[in-house]
Design a protein around this motif. Structure first.
Motif, PDB file in Angstrom:
ATOM      1  N   THR A  24      -4.456  12.778 -18.360  1.00  0.00           N
ATOM      2  CA  THR A  24      -4.068  12.364 -17.009  1.00  0.00           C
ATOM      3  C   THR A  24      -3.600  10.915 -16.988  1.00  0.00           C
ATOM      4  OG1 THR A  24      -5.620  13.932 -15.994  1.00  0.00           O
ATOM      5  CG2 THR A  24      -4.881  12.081 -14.638  1.00  0.00           C
ATOM      6  N   LYS A  25      -4.293  10.035 -17.715  1.00  0.00           N
ATOM      7  CA  LYS A  25      -3.893   8.621 -17.748  1.00  0.00           C
ATOM      8  C   LYS A  25      -2.497   8.462 -18.339  1.00  0.00           C
ATOM      9  CE  LYS A  25      -8.430   6.391 -17.899  1.00  0.00           C
ATOM     10  NZ  LYS A  25      -9.356   5.534 -18.680  1.00  0.00           N
ATOM     11  N   VAL A  26      -2.200   9.214 -19.392  1.00  0.00           N
ATOM     12  CA  VAL A  26      -0.883   9.128 -20.011  1.00  0.00           C
ATOM     13  C   VAL A  26       0.210   9.574 -19.040  1.00  0.00           C
ATOM     14  CG1 VAL A  26       0.594  10.067 -21.839  1.00  0.00           C
ATOM     15  CG2 VAL A  26      -1.770   9.408 -22.356  1.00  0.00           C
ATOM     16  N   VAL A  27      -0.028  10.711 -18.363  1.00  0.00           N
ATOM     17  CA  VAL A  27       0.962  11.242 -17.429  1.00  0.00           C
ATOM     18  C   VAL A  27       1.151  10.311 -16.246  1.00  0.00           C
ATOM     19  CG1 VAL A  27       1.466  13.144 -15.847  1.00  0.00           C
ATOM     20  CG2 VAL A  27       0.546  13.626 -18.127  1.00  0.00           C
ATOM     21  N   MET A  28       0.056   9.775 -15.694  1.00  0.00           N
ATOM     22  CA  MET A  28       0.172   8.877 -14.554  1.00  0.00           C
ATOM     23  C   MET A  28       0.929   7.598 -14.915  1.00  0.00           C
ATOM     24  SD  MET A  28      -0.926  10.339 -11.949  1.00  0.00           S
ATOM     25  CE  MET A  28      -1.962  11.709 -11.403  1.00  0.00           C
ATOM     26  N   THR A  29       0.730   7.120 -16.128  1.00  0.00           N
ATOM     27  CA  THR A  29       1.466   5.941 -16.565  1.00  0.00           C
ATOM     28  C   THR A  29       2.966   6.216 -16.579  1.00  0.00           C
ATOM     29  OG1 THR A  29      -0.396   5.193 -17.921  1.00  0.00           O
ATOM     30  CG2 THR A  29       1.781   4.288 -18.443  1.00  0.00           C
ATOM     31  N   LYS A  30       3.355   7.409 -17.028  1.00  0.00           N
ATOM     32  CA  LYS A  30       4.765   7.784 -17.037  1.00  0.00           C
ATOM     33  C   LYS A  30       5.329   7.877 -15.619  1.00  0.00           C
ATOM     34  CE  LYS A  30       4.575  10.358 -21.399  1.00  0.00           C
ATOM     35  NZ  LYS A  30       4.731  11.694 -22.033  1.00  0.00           N
ATOM     36  N   LEU A  31       4.460   8.208 -14.649  1.00  0.00           N
ATOM     37  CA  LEU A  31       4.888   8.312 -13.252  1.00  0.00           C
ATOM     38  C   LEU A  31       4.899   6.952 -12.552  1.00  0.00           C
ATOM     39  CD1 LEU A  31       2.976  11.539 -12.103  1.00  0.00           C
ATOM     40  CD2 LEU A  31       5.416  11.307 -12.563  1.00  0.00           C
TER      41      LEU A  31
ATOM     42  N   VAL B 296       0.851  -1.191   0.000  1.00  0.00           N
ATOM     43  CA  VAL B 296       0.000   0.000   0.000  1.00  0.00           C
ATOM     44  C   VAL B 296       0.884   1.237   0.000  1.00  0.00           C
ATOM     45  CG1 VAL B 296      -1.746   1.313   1.229  1.00  0.00           C
ATOM     46  CG2 VAL B 296      -1.830  -1.190   1.255  1.00  0.00           C
ATOM     47  N   ALA B 297       0.615   2.164  -0.925  1.00  0.00           N
ATOM     48  CA  ALA B 297       1.386   3.405  -0.978  1.00  0.00           C
ATOM     49  C   ALA B 297       1.004   4.281   0.205  1.00  0.00           C
ATOM     50  CB  ALA B 297       1.100   4.137  -2.286  1.00  0.00           C
ATOM     51  N   CYS B 298       1.981   4.782   0.927  1.00  0.00           N
ATOM     52  CA  CYS B 298       1.709   5.603   2.094  1.00  0.00           C
ATOM     53  C   CYS B 298       1.271   6.997   1.654  1.00  0.00           C
ATOM     54  CB  CYS B 298       2.951   5.686   2.975  1.00  0.00           C
ATOM     55  SG  CYS B 298       4.322   6.580   2.197  1.00  0.00           S
ATOM     56  N   PRO B 299       0.599   7.750   2.532  1.00  0.00           N
ATOM     57  CA  PRO B 299       0.153   9.092   2.166  1.00  0.00           C
ATOM     58  C   PRO B 299       1.296   9.997   1.714  1.00  0.00           C
ATOM     59  CG  PRO B 299      -0.925   8.373   4.182  1.00  0.00           C
ATOM     60  CD  PRO B 299       0.113   7.337   3.855  1.00  0.00           C
ATOM     61  N   LEU B 300       2.473   9.859   2.343  1.00  0.00           N
ATOM     62  CA  LEU B 300       3.602  10.692   1.950  1.00  0.00           C
ATOM     63  C   LEU B 300       3.993  10.418   0.505  1.00  0.00           C
ATOM     64  CD1 LEU B 300       5.854  12.695   2.547  1.00  0.00           C
ATOM     65  CD2 LEU B 300       7.205  10.791   3.494  1.00  0.00           C
ATOM     66  N   LEU B 301       4.051   9.144   0.121  1.00  0.00           N
ATOM     67  CA  LEU B 301       4.389   8.781  -1.245  1.00  0.00           C
ATOM     68  C   LEU B 301       3.335   9.303  -2.216  1.00  0.00           C
ATOM     69  CD1 LEU B 301       6.282   7.282  -3.142  1.00  0.00           C
ATOM     70  CD2 LEU B 301       4.959   5.195  -2.706  1.00  0.00           C
ATOM     71  N   ALA B 302       2.064   9.207  -1.823  1.00  0.00           N
ATOM     72  CA  ALA B 302       0.985   9.705  -2.677  1.00  0.00           C
ATOM     73  C   ALA B 302       1.117  11.208  -2.886  1.00  0.00           C
ATOM     74  CB  ALA B 302      -0.369   9.379  -2.048  1.00  0.00           C
ATOM     75  N   ASN B 303       1.480  11.934  -1.836  1.00  0.00           N
ATOM     76  CA  ASN B 303       1.649  13.382  -1.965  1.00  0.00           C
ATOM     77  C   ASN B 303       2.817  13.732  -2.887  1.00  0.00           C
ATOM     78  OD1 ASN B 303      -0.481  14.194  -0.315  1.00  0.00           O
ATOM     79  ND2 ASN B 303       0.736  13.984   1.551  1.00  0.00           N
ATOM     80  N   ILE B 304       3.879  12.939  -2.838  1.00  0.00           N
ATOM     81  CA  ILE B 304       5.028  13.185  -3.724  1.00  0.00           C
ATOM     82  C   ILE B 304       4.618  13.014  -5.181  1.00  0.00           C
ATOM     83  CG2 ILE B 304       7.285  12.309  -4.419  1.00  0.00           C
ATOM     84  CD1 ILE B 304       7.790  11.621  -1.473  1.00  0.00           C
ATOM     85  N   TYR B 305       3.895  11.933  -5.465  1.00  0.00           N
ATOM     86  CA  TYR B 305       3.436  11.699  -6.828  1.00  0.00           C
ATOM     87  C   TYR B 305       2.491  12.804  -7.286  1.00  0.00           C
ATOM     88  CZ  TYR B 305       5.376   6.981  -7.360  1.00  0.00           C
ATOM     89  OH  TYR B 305       6.225   5.923  -7.508  1.00  0.00           O
TER      90      TYR B 305
END
Length: 240
Positions: free
Chosen positions: A82-89, A30-39
């Motif tokens: 957004t889907k394209v950018v998130m895939t790159k991330l 599970v991705a932690c909130p801190l990691l989610a905020n970084i992304y």
């Protein structure tokens, strides 16, 4: 959020609600909130630098890994981008939490609030765009109240009342914006019924205890909070 909806004018505004799930995760899965905020920070920087706000006529409102894109008629294009950018991330869109809504006609849920058209009790009054506690948020509170006021709870009434009021006050403080009156009224009615049953059992009162444990007895003498009577903040339009 409510202010952004009104600033958009609600003409052709679509709400694109999204959630993220990592393509790969660390220990625990599970991705932690801190990691989610970084992304999300990286995504928002790219959004601004790419001029997407102007291109899609849109605003982004985010919290941790949940976000909403408010767009004037170009939400589908914003979703594709957004889907394209998130895939790159290294992320993928959580399809179960993603929906495209016409904010003038449909509600959408974000951070426990339900945003969109609200209908008055008076059929001659106008529909307005606002925010209120979602059905899930109301039901979750009622579940907490029910679990507190169980027959097996033998704590002294002052302690039970303090626990109940702490729960009600915290919930109402968070949901005190927008148009919460209908939700508050529903919660107040539910709380009175549960408190009445709880006290009737404790004091061995025959029946449901309606005569002995009246509105005044519950809220004034027994000290249970009434959400409808709590002070409300000034509306957003009055703060401009």
């Amino acid at each position: 959020m409510q202010k952004k909806l009104r600033d958009q004018g609600m003409r052709g505004v679509y709400a694109l609600g999204l959630g993220l799930q990592p393509t790969t995760t660390g220990p625990g899965g599970v991705a932690c909130p801190l990691l989610a905020n970084i992304y999300m920070n990286r995504f928002l920087k790219h959004w601004r630098r790419s001029g997407c706000g102007e291109a899609f006529r849109a605003h982004v409102v985010s919290y941790a890994d949940d976000f909403v894109i408010l767009s004037r008629g170009r939400a589908a294009e914003a979703l594709t981008w957004t889907k394209v950018v998130m895939t790159k991330l290294g992320l993928t869109i959580n399809e179960a939490k993603t929906s495209l809504r016409d904010a003038r006609q449909e509600r959408f849920t974000f951070l426990g609030y339900s945003f969109g058209p609200h209908y008055p009790y008076n059929s001659r009054a106008r529909i307005w765009i606002s925010a209120s506690p979602s059905k899930t948020s109301v039901q979750r509170l009622k579940t907490n109240v029910r679990e507190l006021l169980v027959p097996s709870n033998t704590d002294p009434w002052p302690e039970v009342c303090d626990d109940l009021n702490r729960t009600l006050r915290g919930w109402s403080s968070y949901f005190n914006l927008g148009s919460p009156v209908a939700a508050f009224r529903s919660v107040d009615h539910y709380v009175r019924e549960r408190v009445r049953g709880f006290l009737a059992r404790r004091h061995k009162v025959a029946g449901r205890g309606n005569r002995r444990f009246t509105y005044d007895e519950i809220h004034r003498n027994r000290g249970v909070l009434c959400l409808e009577r709590l002070p409300r903040p000034a509306p957003l339009w009055a703060l401009r």
